[in-house]
Design a protein around this motif. Structure first.
Motif, PDB file in Angstrom:
ATOM      1  N   MET A  78       6.946   7.534  10.456  1.00  0.00           N
ATOM      2  CA  MET A  78       7.477   7.119   9.177  1.00  0.00           C
ATOM      3  C   MET A  78       7.253   5.634   8.981  1.00  0.00           C
ATOM      4  SD  MET A  78       9.173   9.870  10.321  1.00  0.00           S
ATOM      5  CE  MET A  78      10.750   9.657  11.065  1.00  0.00           C
ATOM      6  N   PRO A  79       7.188   5.179   7.732  1.00  0.00           N
ATOM      7  CA  PRO A  79       6.982   3.758   7.482  1.00  0.00           C
ATOM      8  C   PRO A  79       8.209   2.937   7.851  1.00  0.00           C
ATOM      9  CG  PRO A  79       7.453   4.896   5.426  1.00  0.00           C
ATOM     10  CD  PRO A  79       7.325   5.962   6.478  1.00  0.00           C
ATOM     11  N   ALA A  80       8.018   1.638   7.980  1.00  0.00           N
ATOM     12  CA  ALA A  80       9.159   0.742   8.161  1.00  0.00           C
ATOM     13  C   ALA A  80      10.058   0.843   6.926  1.00  0.00           C
ATOM     14  CB  ALA A  80       8.675  -0.689   8.345  1.00  0.00           C
ATOM     15  N   VAL A  81      11.374   0.799   7.141  1.00  0.00           N
ATOM     16  CA  VAL A  81      12.303   0.942   6.024  1.00  0.00           C
ATOM     17  C   VAL A  81      13.647   0.337   6.412  1.00  0.00           C
ATOM     18  CG1 VAL A  81      13.018   3.263   6.792  1.00  0.00           C
ATOM     19  CG2 VAL A  81      13.336   2.603   4.392  1.00  0.00           C
ATOM     20  N   ASP A  82      14.250  -0.370   5.486  1.00  0.00           N
ATOM     21  CA  ASP A  82      15.599  -0.912   5.677  1.00  0.00           C
ATOM     22  C   ASP A  82      15.744  -1.710   6.972  1.00  0.00           C
ATOM     23  OD1 ASP A  82      16.261   0.268   3.304  1.00  0.00           O
ATOM     24  OD2 ASP A  82      17.505   1.853   4.172  1.00  0.00           O
ATOM     25  N   GLY A  83      14.733  -2.472   7.328  1.00  0.00           N
ATOM     26  CA  GLY A  83      14.797  -3.278   8.538  1.00  0.00           C
ATOM     27  C   GLY A  83      14.470  -2.538   9.812  1.00  0.00           C
ATOM     28  N   ARG A 112       1.351  -5.951   8.490  1.00  0.00           N
ATOM     29  CA  ARG A 112       1.062  -5.871   7.063  1.00  0.00           C
ATOM     30  C   ARG A 112       2.169  -5.073   6.379  1.00  0.00           C
ATOM     31  NH1 ARG A 112      -4.137  -6.827   4.934  1.00  0.00           N
ATOM     32  NH2 ARG A 112      -2.989  -6.507   2.978  1.00  0.00           N
ATOM     33  N   PRO A 113       3.301  -5.697   6.102  1.00  0.00           N
ATOM     34  CA  PRO A 113       4.381  -4.963   5.451  1.00  0.00           C
ATOM     35  C   PRO A 113       4.004  -4.462   4.066  1.00  0.00           C
ATOM     36  CG  PRO A 113       4.864  -7.315   5.540  1.00  0.00           C
ATOM     37  CD  PRO A 113       3.687  -7.083   6.414  1.00  0.00           C
ATOM     38  N   ASP A 114       3.042  -5.103   3.424  1.00  0.00           N
ATOM     39  CA  ASP A 114       2.602  -4.627   2.115  1.00  0.00           C
ATOM     40  C   ASP A 114       1.917  -3.266   2.209  1.00  0.00           C
ATOM     41  OD1 ASP A 114       0.651  -6.086   3.590  1.00  0.00           O
ATOM     42  OD2 ASP A 114      -0.627  -6.214   1.817  1.00  0.00           O
ATOM     43  N   TRP A 115       1.418  -2.904   3.385  1.00  0.00           N
ATOM     44  CA  TRP A 115       0.821  -1.592   3.603  1.00  0.00           C
ATOM     45  C   TRP A 115       1.787  -0.591   4.230  1.00  0.00           C
ATOM     46  CZ3 TRP A 115      -4.501  -3.028   6.267  1.00  0.00           C
ATOM     47  CH2 TRP A 115      -5.378  -3.552   5.297  1.00  0.00           C
ATOM     48  N   TRP A 116       2.722  -1.064   5.044  1.00  0.00           N
ATOM     49  CA  TRP A 116       3.426  -0.154   5.947  1.00  0.00           C
ATOM     50  C   TRP A 116       4.936  -0.141   5.804  1.00  0.00           C
ATOM     51  CZ3 TRP A 116       0.110   3.150   6.880  1.00  0.00           C
ATOM     52  CH2 TRP A 116      -1.215   2.834   7.190  1.00  0.00           C
ATOM     53  N   LYS A 117       5.468  -0.654   4.720  1.00  0.00           N
ATOM     54  CA  LYS A 117       6.901  -0.529   4.447  1.00  0.00           C
ATOM     55  C   LYS A 117       7.123   0.500   3.342  1.00  0.00           C
ATOM     56  CE  LYS A 117       9.725  -3.954   4.347  1.00  0.00           C
ATOM     57  NZ  LYS A 117      10.423  -5.209   4.026  1.00  0.00           N
ATOM     58  N   ALA A 118       8.158   1.316   3.494  1.00  0.00           N
ATOM     59  CA  ALA A 118       8.474   2.297   2.459  1.00  0.00           C
ATOM     60  C   ALA A 118       8.744   1.613   1.128  1.00  0.00           C
ATOM     61  CB  ALA A 118       9.678   3.126   2.893  1.00  0.00           C
ATOM     62  N   GLU A 119       9.359   0.461   1.192  1.00  0.00           N
ATOM     63  CA  GLU A 119       9.667  -0.268  -0.035  1.00  0.00           C
ATOM     64  C   GLU A 119       8.396  -0.707  -0.770  1.00  0.00           C
ATOM     65  OE1 GLU A 119      13.100  -0.985   2.885  1.00  0.00           O
ATOM     66  OE2 GLU A 119      10.914  -0.765   2.959  1.00  0.00           O
ATOM     67  N   SER A 120       7.274  -0.739  -0.058  1.00  0.00           N
ATOM     68  CA  SER A 120       5.987  -1.098  -0.667  1.00  0.00           C
ATOM     69  C   SER A 120       5.150   0.131  -1.005  1.00  0.00           C
ATOM     70  CB  SER A 120       5.197  -2.006   0.288  1.00  0.00           C
ATOM     71  OG  SER A 120       5.904  -3.194   0.557  1.00  0.00           O
ATOM     72  N   GLY A 121       5.717   1.329  -0.808  1.00  0.00           N
ATOM     73  CA  GLY A 121       5.004   2.561  -1.145  1.00  0.00           C
ATOM     74  C   GLY A 121       4.334   3.257   0.017  1.00  0.00           C
ATOM     75  N   ALA A 122       4.607   2.838   1.255  1.00  0.00           N
ATOM     76  CA  ALA A 122       3.979   3.483   2.411  1.00  0.00           C
ATOM     77  C   ALA A 122       4.559   4.881   2.625  1.00  0.00           C
ATOM     78  CB  ALA A 122       4.176   2.642   3.660  1.00  0.00           C
ATOM     79  N   PRO A 123       3.715   5.842   3.018  1.00  0.00           N
ATOM     80  CA  PRO A 123       4.172   7.213   3.239  1.00  0.00           C
ATOM     81  C   PRO A 123       4.449   7.509   4.711  1.00  0.00           C
ATOM     82  CG  PRO A 123       1.794   7.180   3.239  1.00  0.00           C
ATOM     83  CD  PRO A 123       2.244   5.727   3.086  1.00  0.00           C
ATOM     84  N   ASP A 124       5.012   8.682   4.967  1.00  0.00           N
ATOM     85  CA  ASP A 124       4.978   9.265   6.311  1.00  0.00           C
ATOM     86  C   ASP A 124       3.518   9.495   6.697  1.00  0.00           C
ATOM     87  OD1 ASP A 124       7.728   9.423   6.162  1.00  0.00           O
ATOM     88  OD2 ASP A 124       7.801  11.614   6.051  1.00  0.00           O
ATOM     89  N   PHE A 125       3.280   9.751   7.978  1.00  0.00           N
ATOM     90  CA  PHE A 125       1.903   9.995   8.398  1.00  0.00           C
ATOM     91  C   PHE A 125       1.842  10.966   9.567  1.00  0.00           C
ATOM     92  CE2 PHE A 125       3.484   6.287  10.652  1.00  0.00           C
ATOM     93  CZ  PHE A 125       3.136   6.528  11.974  1.00  0.00           C
ATOM     94  N   LEU A 126       0.741  11.688   9.628  1.00  0.00           N
ATOM     95  CA  LEU A 126       0.392  12.567  10.743  1.00  0.00           C
ATOM     96  C   LEU A 126      -1.050  12.266  11.111  1.00  0.00           C
ATOM     97  CD1 LEU A 126       1.897  15.867   9.324  1.00  0.00           C
ATOM     98  CD2 LEU A 126       2.758  14.657  11.321  1.00  0.00           C
ATOM     99  N   LEU A 127      -1.310  12.068  12.383  1.00  0.00           N
ATOM    100  CA  LEU A 127      -2.643  11.784  12.875  1.00  0.00           C
ATOM    101  C   LEU A 127      -3.040  12.868  13.864  1.00  0.00           C
ATOM    102  CD1 LEU A 127      -2.193   7.967  13.716  1.00  0.00           C
ATOM    103  CD2 LEU A 127      -2.883   8.977  11.516  1.00  0.00           C
ATOM    104  N   TYR A 128      -3.952  13.751  13.471  1.00  0.00           N
ATOM    105  CA  TYR A 128      -4.472  14.768  14.374  1.00  0.00           C
ATOM    106  C   TYR A 128      -5.841  14.285  14.835  1.00  0.00           C
ATOM    107  CZ  TYR A 128      -0.761  17.647  12.379  1.00  0.00           C
ATOM    108  OH  TYR A 128       0.461  18.131  11.965  1.00  0.00           O
TER     109      TYR A 128
END
Length: 375
Positions: A255-260, A230-246
């Motif tokens: 980090m989100p997908a970015v620049d390929g 789902r690149p619409d959810w998980w690309k930086a170009e689509s507004g996806a953020p960094d994440f931390l999961l505790y």
């Protein structure tokens, strides 16, 4: 004939490259030595990018260091003429995990202006890919993002070279000795002398500081890169953020997908190693554990695997950095034990190490980073 310098910096990774840049900027004749080429993949700073944020859960000296690092990254971007920092925000998903303070800690971070606590509805509206499970909490930090890590090291070195620094890559330091009021450094290619020696060799620090018995251990970690389904959810170009999961499965970051480049996820590990014996192979079970975490908490993030890497970090006993002067030799300065979170601070650390070399002191509060706390 032995060549002499004002200072020699050993190790040109994140901290050493920033230090040699600072020393060259101050007009010092400085030599930088590294056993690898700049931007190599054998240490702690490869894999495209590293996270950055202004916050620290502890109300301690890391916040002013982060503020200064942001300033210095911006200055380096301007001087080097390249983009190094991207602000994309950061979402944390926190499972209580038996910690009775997780809610109060989040509320305190919100009070201090770092985090915003998100309801499940807020999270779904703003970042629809994340999934909260029973009892979990979500927060958002706006002033966070990522740094292009290899590019940052290379930028520091390139600008340092332009300012007169001498760089010797693929030249391993074998030993150093006290030489009067200065130091003598022996390498695989020759011998050099200097007034000051700065050791910034990361996981290799114990090799060059053997008598100090600094309390850190080298930890192996893995990162996986996935093409999001789902690149619409998980690309930086689509507004996806960094994440931390505790979460119960472990402490994950990414980090989100970015620049390929695929979405990146790593996990804090407990596998101890050494800089020279680290296991570089990555097992299918390790990749599956990354994928399972994504599928549970970030569905749509784990499409085809694009790449995986190993890296290593030197963790101190208390998780704080070590920045100090050698207790027996005041002309020797060192920084190590950056405990998996050092890269973002590297311009500030370089400034501090350069201050200690040139002035004998620094304006930054680093008393809590002294090696003497372990004495």
């Amino acid at each position: 004939m032995t060549t002499s310098y004002d200072a020699i910096v050993v190790g040109l990774g994140a901290m050493g490259s920033a230090t040699i840049y600072q020393l060259a900027k101050r007009g010092w004749r400085v030599l930088g030595l590294d056993m690898f080429q700049p931007g190599h993949d054998q240490g702690s700073s490869h894999g495209y990018h590293r996270m950055i944020r202004r916050s620290a859960i502890q109300d301690d000296g890391y916040v002013p260091l982060a503020d200064r690092a942001f300033e210095l990254w911006a200055m380096l971007e301007e001087e080097a003429g390249r983009k190094l920092l991207s602000i994309v925000g950061e979402v944390r998903l926190i499972h209580p995990g038996g910690d009775p303070h997780f809610q109060s800690d989040a509320e305190e971070m919100q009070r201090r202006g770092f985090w915003e606590i998100l309801s499940e509805t807020d999270l779904a509206e703003r970042f629809p890919g994340f999934r909260l499970h029973t009892g979990m909490l979500a927060t958002y930090e706006a002033n966070a993002g990522f740094l292009w890590s290899e590019a940052g090291i290379i930028a520091h070195i390139e600008v340092a070279r332009q300012r007169g620094a001498t760089i010797h890559a693929s030249e391993e330091v074998l030993s150093w000795d006290i030489d009067g009021a200065g130091v003598k450094v022996n390498t695989t290619a020759g011998e050099y002398t200097a007034d000051r020696l700065i050791v910034a060799t990361g996981a290799w620090a114990a090799d060059l500081l053997p008598g100090l018995s600094l309390p850190f251990q080298v930890i192996r970690s893995i990162n996986g890169y996935f093409e999001p389904a789902r690149p619409d959810w998980w690309k930086a170009e689509s507004g996806a953020p960094d994440f931390l999961l505790y979460v119960p499965e472990g402490n994950f970051y990414g980090m989100p997908a970015v620049d390929g480049i695929g979405l990146k996820i790593g996990v804090s590990s407990k596998e101890t190693t050494t800089a020279r014996t680290i296991r570089r192979t990555v097992g299918a079970d390790e990749i599956q554990a990354l994928r399972d975490a994504l599928d549970k908490y970030m569905p749509g993030a784990s499409g085809p695997e694009m790449r995986h890497i190993t890296c290593m970090d030197a963790y101190t006993r208390d998780g704080d950095f070590i920045i100090d002067r050698h207790p027996a030799h005041e002309q020797v300065i060192f920084g190590c034990g950056f405990s998996g979170r050092g890269y973002k601070f590297s311009p500030a650390v370089g400034e501090i190490l350069a201050d200690l070399a040139t002035d004998g002191e620094t304006r930054h509060d680093i008393a809590f980073l002294s090696s003497q706390r372990f004495a």
